[in-house]
Motif scaffolding. Structure first.
Motif, PDB file in Angstrom:
ATOM      1  N   ILE A   9      37.758  54.317  29.605  1.00 23.37           N
ATOM      2  CA  ILE A   9      37.097  53.055  29.903  1.00 23.37           C
ATOM      3  C   ILE A   9      38.086  51.912  29.679  1.00 23.37           C
ATOM      4  N   SER A  10      38.257  51.062  30.697  1.00 20.99           N
ATOM      5  CA  SER A  10      39.164  49.918  30.580  1.00 20.99           C
ATOM      6  C   SER A  10      38.519  48.766  29.835  1.00 20.99           C
ATOM      7  N   SER A  11      37.264  48.460  30.187  1.00 22.23           N
ATOM      8  CA  SER A  11      36.577  47.339  29.565  1.00 22.23           C
ATOM      9  C   SER A  11      35.075  47.570  29.623  1.00 22.23           C
ATOM     10  N   MET A  12      34.343  46.834  28.783  1.00 18.76           N
ATOM     11  CA  MET A  12      32.910  47.093  28.628  1.00 18.76           C
ATOM     12  C   MET A  12      32.209  45.816  28.195  1.00 18.76           C
ATOM     13  N   CYS A  54      41.637  47.086  35.394  1.00 21.12           N
ATOM     14  CA  CYS A  54      40.665  46.127  34.873  1.00 21.12           C
ATOM     15  C   CYS A  54      41.093  45.642  33.491  1.00 21.12           C
ATOM     16  N   GLN A  55      41.113  44.323  33.298  1.00 23.02           N
ATOM     17  CA  GLN A  55      41.522  43.720  32.033  1.00 23.02           C
ATOM     18  C   GLN A  55      40.336  43.319  31.171  1.00 23.02           C
ATOM     19  N   SER A  56      39.280  42.832  31.801  1.00 26.92           N
ATOM     20  CA  SER A  56      38.090  42.425  31.047  1.00 26.92           C
ATOM     21  C   SER A  56      36.887  42.390  31.962  1.00 26.92           C
ATOM     22  N   ILE A  57      35.702  42.508  31.374  1.00 23.35           N
ATOM     23  CA  ILE A  57      34.446  42.405  32.102  1.00 23.35           C
ATOM     24  C   ILE A  57      33.503  41.560  31.256  1.00 23.35           C
ATOM     25  N   SER A  58      32.859  40.567  31.885  1.00 25.47           N
ATOM     26  CA  SER A  58      32.022  39.617  31.152  1.00 25.47           C
ATOM     27  C   SER A  58      30.722  39.382  31.899  1.00 25.47           C
ATOM     28  N   PHE A  59      29.637  39.286  31.153  1.00 26.51           N
ATOM     29  CA  PHE A  59      28.318  39.001  31.707  1.00 26.51           C
ATOM     30  C   PHE A  59      28.000  37.530  31.484  1.00 26.51           C
ATOM     31  N   LEU A  87      28.324  38.919  36.968  1.00 22.88           N
ATOM     32  CA  LEU A  87      29.247  39.775  36.230  1.00 22.88           C
ATOM     33  C   LEU A  87      30.655  39.471  36.706  1.00 22.88           C
ATOM     34  N   LEU A  88      31.558  39.134  35.768  1.00 23.39           N
ATOM     35  CA  LEU A  88      32.950  38.827  36.091  1.00 23.39           C
ATOM     36  C   LEU A  88      33.826  40.014  35.719  1.00 23.39           C
ATOM     37  N   VAL A  89      34.603  40.499  36.675  1.00 22.85           N
ATOM     38  CA  VAL A  89      35.560  41.579  36.432  1.00 22.85           C
ATOM     39  C   VAL A  89      36.954  41.049  36.741  1.00 22.85           C
ATOM     40  N   VAL A  90      37.829  41.043  35.728  1.00 22.74           N
ATOM     41  CA  VAL A  90      39.197  40.530  35.884  1.00 22.74           C
ATOM     42  C   VAL A  90      40.160  41.705  35.915  1.00 22.74           C
ATOM     43  N   CYS A  91      40.918  41.797  36.986  1.00 20.50           N
ATOM     44  CA  CYS A  91      41.971  42.802  37.104  1.00 20.50           C
ATOM     45  C   CYS A  91      43.317  42.078  37.106  1.00 20.50           C
ATOM     46  N   SER A  92      44.387  42.842  37.020  1.00 22.84           N
ATOM     47  CA  SER A  92      45.699  42.213  36.860  1.00 22.84           C
ATOM     48  C   SER A  92      46.086  41.383  38.081  1.00 22.84           C
ATOM     49  N   GLY A 121      53.082  35.573  41.682  1.00 20.05           N
ATOM     50  CA  GLY A 121      53.458  36.616  40.734  1.00 20.05           C
ATOM     51  C   GLY A 121      52.686  36.605  39.429  1.00 20.05           C
ATOM     52  N   GLN A 122      51.587  35.834  39.344  1.00 16.85           N
ATOM     53  CA  GLN A 122      50.803  35.779  38.119  1.00 16.85           C
ATOM     54  C   GLN A 122      50.087  37.105  37.866  1.00 16.85           C
ATOM     55  N   THR A 123      49.864  37.393  36.593  1.00 14.93           N
ATOM     56  CA  THR A 123      49.105  38.578  36.196  1.00 14.93           C
ATOM     57  C   THR A 123      47.919  38.129  35.359  1.00 14.93           C
ATOM     58  N   TRP A 124      46.711  38.318  35.886  1.00  9.47           N
ATOM     59  CA  TRP A 124      45.511  37.952  35.128  1.00  9.47           C
ATOM     60  C   TRP A 124      45.327  38.920  33.967  1.00  9.47           C
ATOM     61  N   THR A 125      44.914  38.412  32.814  1.00  6.92           N
ATOM     62  CA  THR A 125      44.667  39.284  31.656  1.00  6.92           C
ATOM     63  C   THR A 125      43.265  39.141  31.074  1.00  6.92           C
ATOM     64  N   GLY A 126      42.466  38.205  31.570  1.00  9.99           N
ATOM     65  CA  GLY A 126      41.105  38.084  31.057  1.00  9.99           C
ATOM     66  C   GLY A 126      40.399  36.862  31.592  1.00  9.99           C
ATOM     67  N   GLY A 127      39.106  36.770  31.309  1.00 13.53           N
ATOM     68  CA  GLY A 127      38.331  35.632  31.746  1.00 13.53           C
ATOM     69  C   GLY A 127      36.920  35.697  31.208  1.00 13.53           C
TER      70      GLY A 127
END
Length: 530
Positions: A161-164, A217-222, A230-235, A257-263
């Motif tokens: 699991i990447s994120s929850m 997937c970096q993060s998942i937020s409700f 539901l927000l799903v942030v991938c790189s 060239g940005q890399t998303w890491t969360g939100g």
């Protein structure tokens, strides 16, 4: 406890703060404290005042590896408990009011994320920790005993699991655990109070498994404001889904060239996204993503290129302290938290490899100046800045001054010999200093003339290594078969030296090694002497 005497450890830090390369962060619900974990394994407690000023209060030691995640472990304001996990599978339960480690366990797996979940069983409220990481299920752990109770398991596409996230239902007694696997499969488990109260049963399988094509997937937020998004942030992109049927509402790719890491969501129509280099951006969602809008879901079913794009609403100013991110050895750790103290706070907290904490307070409404010039930093501080204000000194700093330098010689190895009340310190120039431990600690805690070198207890300096001392060993402390006069030291000059600690005489020197000495050990009792 040694005999009838109590051994009380005392730590005296030097002028330089200990390293604190932040790897995880947590804000307590009452917005009174920030907790950070670091790659060295220690945890720092930072007091947060009502006007959002930060002051480090305590360092907690209990892990032997890098901290991977932090989570609260209670919902009570009286008992402020947190749980920490490390790369080596260790889990510690802490009381952050006094810094005590209440419970410790070690599992064979590494947690990368922990979320606290509380339910009511009859008249009793119980806490659980939902853990995921380098294993193909979600472990449900008792928040008090750290005992694994049961697990949430996948029937289809079993994977890490990447994120929850946990979606709490206001209408029913059923709560939903939503997770995204490493392969980009969205998993849904239904958790009720009856299921949560069961222990040592068959694993609980997912209710739904749906590919949403969100790899890395970096993060998942409700969204707590709409209870629908539901927000799903991938790189390389971030996406917003309808939590009702997990339909895609909008998607934004990374640029330059940005890399998303969360939100996370900051309001019903705005969300904040951050990158690997510490930059943060606030986006405004289109009407098709807002449940209160008449055009909600109007873009569902369209190809990603034709979806209504969110608008970049505001950027967060990095400030002078964080202007040069190239000097950081690890990417900064950024998290969004909100909680109530005297008023409702929305805070973006960032910790970096230099031990610096930076906070942005996100207002409910942004003016035109914030939107054009960026939201300014609210407050920022580091461990080193706090140390500089206190003017601390290490336990033998007064004996280690270097001509024309403000910094003393660094202590690179040490050993305490309680039988003789001596503290032995090896330094970076190859010298070894032996001081009476108790008297030295007392003198160091006093002021005025005792802070000068002339007020120091008698000490002895041993010189034999040509470079930094890397390790020290007093063999008699481990086994009585060794002479109590002998001290052993190793250095980067490939040499091992045996000293007489009473006379200061060098007894033997061994220089047959092909590299620097990293550790000295006493062989077992049954080891052959030949």
């Amino acid at each position: 406890m040694a005999g009838n005497s109590l051994v009380l450890p005392v730590v005296l830090w030097g002028r330089k703060a200990p390293t604190h390369c932040v790897s995880a962060s947590l804000l307590m619900d009452d917005v009174s404290m920030i907790v950070t974990g670091c790659h060295d394994g220690q945890i720092c407690l930072w007091d947060l005042s009502s006007d959002l000023e930060i002051n480090p209060r305590a360092l907690l030691f209990g892990h032997t590896a890098s901290i991977t995640c932090l989570s609260k472990a209670s919902s009570s304001s009286e008992k402020q408990y947190i749980v920490s996990a490390s790369e080596s599978g260790e889990m510690c339960l802490w009381d952050v009011n006094d810094g005590r480690c209440i419970e410790f366990t070690k599992l064979a797996c590494t947690h990368t994320g922990i979320q606290f979940y509380q339910f009511t069983a009859g008249m009793q409220r119980e806490g659980r920790l939902l853990c995921h990481g380098h294993y193909p299920e979600i472990l449900v752990v008792d928040a008090t005993s750290l005992e694994v109770l049961y697990s949430l398991v996948s029937k289809i596409s079993k994977d890490w699991i990447s994120s929850m996230t946990i979606i709490r239902s206001r209408r029913t007694q059923e709560d939903t655990v939503v997770a995204v696997s490493v392969a980009g499969i969205l998993k849904v488990w239904i958790v009720t109070s009856e299921v949560s109260h069961i222990q040592d049963t068959e694993p609980i399988f997912e209710e739904e498994s749906k590919p949403i094509y969100c790899q890395n997937c970096q993060s998942i937020s409700f969204c707590a404001f709409t209870q629908r998004s539901l927000l799903v942030v991938c790189s390389k992109y971030w996406r917003v889904f309808d939590a009702g049927d997990y339909s895609l509402l909008c998607s934004v790719p990374s640029e330059n060239g940005q890399t998303w890491t969360g939100g996370d969501f900051v309001s019903a129509d705005k969300l904040i996204i951050w990158t690997e280099d510490g930059q943060s951006f606030i986006y405004k969602l289109p009407a098709s993503c807002l449940p209160a809008s008449k055009s909600f879901r109007s873009d569902v079913g369209k190809v990603i290129e034709n979806l209504s794009p969110p608008q970049l609403y505001c950027t967060l100013d990095q400030g002078e302290q964080n202007a040069d991110k190239q000097l950081l050895i690890c990417p900064p750790v950024t998290q969004f938290f909100y909680g109530r103290r005297e008023c409702f706070h929305k805070l973006l907290i960032q910790g970096d490899s230099s031990g610096r904490l930076t906070i942005w307070s996100i207002p409910d409404s942004l003016d035109e100046e914030n939107m054009t010039e960026g939201l300014p930093v609210t407050t920022s501080t580091s461990l080193q800045e706090a140390f500089s204000k206190l003017h601390p000194a290490g336990i033998i700093d007064q004996l280690s001054f270097i001509p024309n330098s403000d910094d003393p010689l660094k202590v690179t190895a040490s050993v305490y010999i309680p039988a003789h009340g001596r503290l032995v310190c090896g330094r970076e120039d190859g010298s070894i200093v032996i001081v009476p431990a108790t008297q030295t600690a007392i003198v160091q805690l006093l002021q005025d003339e005792h802070m000068c070198r002339r007020g120091w207890p008698p000490h002895r300096t041993l010189r034999g290594h040509r470079n930094k001392v890397t390790c020290l060993l007093y063999p008699h402390q481990v086994s009585s078969r060794y002479d109590q006069r002998h001290l052993v030291s190793g250095g980067v000059d490939f040499s091992v030296i045996i000293w007489d600690i009473f006379s200061g005489e060098m007894k033997h020197i061994f220089c047959v090694h092909g590299g620097e000495i990293t550790q000295l050990l006493v062989p077992p009792e049954n080891c052959s002497v030949s």
